[in-house]
Write a protein that holds these residues in place. Structure first.
Motif, PDB file in Angstrom:
ATOM      1  N   LEU A 150      -9.859  -3.920  -2.258  1.00  0.00           N
ATOM      2  CA  LEU A 150      -8.942  -3.196  -3.140  1.00  0.00           C
ATOM      3  C   LEU A 150      -8.679  -1.773  -2.675  1.00  0.00           C
ATOM      4  N   LEU A 151      -9.511  -1.273  -1.764  1.00  0.00           N
ATOM      5  CA  LEU A 151      -9.271   0.069  -1.242  1.00  0.00           C
ATOM      6  C   LEU A 151      -7.882   0.182  -0.628  1.00  0.00           C
ATOM      7  N   TRP A 152      -7.434  -0.873   0.043  1.00  0.00           N
ATOM      8  CA  TRP A 152      -6.117  -0.841   0.684  1.00  0.00           C
ATOM      9  C   TRP A 152      -4.978  -0.959  -0.319  1.00  0.00           C
ATOM     10  N   VAL A 153      -5.291  -1.403  -1.530  1.00  0.00           N
ATOM     11  CA  VAL A 153      -4.283  -1.445  -2.593  1.00  0.00           C
ATOM     12  C   VAL A 153      -4.129  -0.064  -3.217  1.00  0.00           C
ATOM     13  N   TRP A 154      -5.251   0.616  -3.403  1.00  0.00           N
ATOM     14  CA  TRP A 154      -5.224   1.932  -4.048  1.00  0.00           C
ATOM     15  C   TRP A 154      -4.947   3.076  -3.081  1.00  0.00           C
ATOM     16  N   LEU A 155      -5.232   2.877  -1.812  1.00  0.00           N
ATOM     17  CA  LEU A 155      -5.127   3.981  -0.861  1.00  0.00           C
ATOM     18  C   LEU A 155      -3.715   4.563  -0.744  1.00  0.00           C
ATOM     19  N   PRO A 156      -2.638   3.747  -0.612  1.00  0.00           N
ATOM     20  CA  PRO A 156      -1.296   4.346  -0.487  1.00  0.00           C
ATOM     21  C   PRO A 156      -0.910   5.259  -1.653  1.00  0.00           C
ATOM     22  N   PRO A 157      -1.045   4.810  -2.927  1.00  0.00           N
ATOM     23  CA  PRO A 157      -0.694   5.754  -4.001  1.00  0.00           C
ATOM     24  C   PRO A 157      -1.622   6.956  -4.063  1.00  0.00           C
ATOM     25  N   LEU A 158      -2.904   6.778  -3.730  1.00  0.00           N
ATOM     26  CA  LEU A 158      -3.820   7.916  -3.743  1.00  0.00           C
ATOM     27  C   LEU A 158      -3.456   8.941  -2.676  1.00  0.00           C
TER      28      LEU A 158
END
Length: 266
Positions: A37-45
Motif C-alpha cells: 500500500l505504500l505505492w498507493v499512498w506515496l504519490p498523493p503524499l
C-alpha cells in the motif's frame, strides 16, 4: 427512482461480497510490489509534501484577505487531496463495468457492485490521508468543533463519486467515447473549482460557473472545516444535496433504460 432503490437494496444484500471485492481491488492495485500500500499512498503524499515545501517553505507565498488561510501550500493540500480522491474514484468507477463485462455476461450480478467496489477502494486509500489533516491543521484553530464536519463531508463526497461513476459507467458501456471525454473534463475541472484558488479571487460575475462543478461544495466545506474549524455554510450542504438529487435521478433513469441492453453493450 425505483430502479435505483432496487439496486441499492441488492448492494446491501450482497455487502459481504462487496467487501471481498473491495479487498481484492486494493490487492490488485499493489499486486507484485514489495512496498504494498505504500505505492498507493506515496504519490498523493509526495504531492502534498511538494506543495508545502515549494509554496510555504521555499517561496513563502501568501493568500490575500478572504481566503480560509494565508498559506498557499496549506490551502492547496486540502483541495488537491479531495480532488485526487474524487478523480481517482470516478475514473476507475467509470471503466468498472467495461472491465467486468465478461463476469457480468456469465453471472447475474447487480452492476452496481463494480463501481461501488472501485469507489470504496479509492475511499480507503484517500480518506485516511484527508483525516490525517485533522490533527495536523487543528493547531491553527485550536480544534474548533466545526472540524467534525469533515466526517459527513467525506461520506457525501464518496456518495457523490459513486453516483457519478455508476452513471458514467453505464454511459461508457453504451458509448466508449465517454471515457475519453470525462478524462479531459476531469483534467480541466480542477481549474473550475476552488481547489487552486479561493473563490474570492474568481471574477464575481462568473462565480456561478464554479457551482457547475460537483466538487466545489465538498472542497469549500473541507476547507472551512480543516483550515478554519468552522462548520460549512448552509449553501455548501444545499448544493451538495442538489447534486446528489440530480445524479440519483439521472442514474435511476439510466438504470431503467439500460436494464435489458447493458450486458449486450459490454
Amino acid at each position: 427512482m425505483m430502479a435505483l432503490w432496487l439496486e441499492c437494496r441488492q448492494l446491501w444484500r450482497l455487502r459481504a461480497l462487496l467487501a471481498v471485492l473491495v479487498r481484492r481491488e486494493l490487492a490488485a492495485r499493489v499486486a507484485g510490489s514489495a512496498g504494498g500500500l505504500l505505492w498507493v499512498w506515496l504519490p498523493p503524499l509526495l504531492t502534498v509534501a511538494a506543495y508545502y515545501l515549494v509554496f510555504d517553505v521555499v517561496f513563502g507565498m501568501r493568500l490575500g484577505a478572504g481566503a480560509p488561510t494565508s498559506r498557499v501550500g496549506t490551502y492547496l493540500i486540502v483541495g488537491m487531496l479531495a480532488w485526487m480522491a474524487f478523480a481517482d474514484a470516478v475514473q476507475r468507477g467509470m471503466t468498472s463495468l467495461l472491465d467486468a463485462g465478461g463476469l457480468l455476461q456469465k453471472n447475474p450480478l447487480p452492476p452496481g457492485l463494480f463501481p461501488a467496489r472501485t469507489v470504496l477502494a479509492s475511499g480507503l486509500v484517500f480518506a485516511p490521508l484527508l483525516l490525517a489533516l485533522v490533527p495536523l491543521y487543528a493547531g491553527s484553530h485550536h480544534f474548533a468543533s466545526g472540524v467534525w464536519a469533515v466526517l459527513p463531508l467525506l461520506a457525501l463526497q464518496g456518495l457523490l463519486a459513486f453516483l457519478l461513476a455508476f452513471l458514467l459507467a453505464i454511459l461508457a458501456a453504451a458509448l466508449r467515447d465517454v471515457v475519453q471525454v470525462v478524462g479531459v473534463l476531469l483534467s480541466l475541472g480542477v481549474y473550475l473549482s476552488p481547489v487552486l484558488f479561493p473563490v474570492t479571487l474568481f471574477p464575481e460575475r462568473w462565480r456561478w460557473v464554479l457551482w457547475l462543478n460537483p466538487m466545489t461544495a465538498p472542497v469549500l466545506g473541507l476547507q472551512s472545516a480543516l483550515l478554519e474549524g468552522r462548520w460549512p455554510v448552509p449553501s455548501v450542504w444545499w448544493v451538495l444535496a442538489i447534486w446528489l438529487g440530480l445524479l440519483a435521478a439521472a442514474l435511476a433513469l439510466a438504470l431503467a433504460r439500460s436494464r435489458d441492453q447493458l450486458v449486450d453493450w459490454l
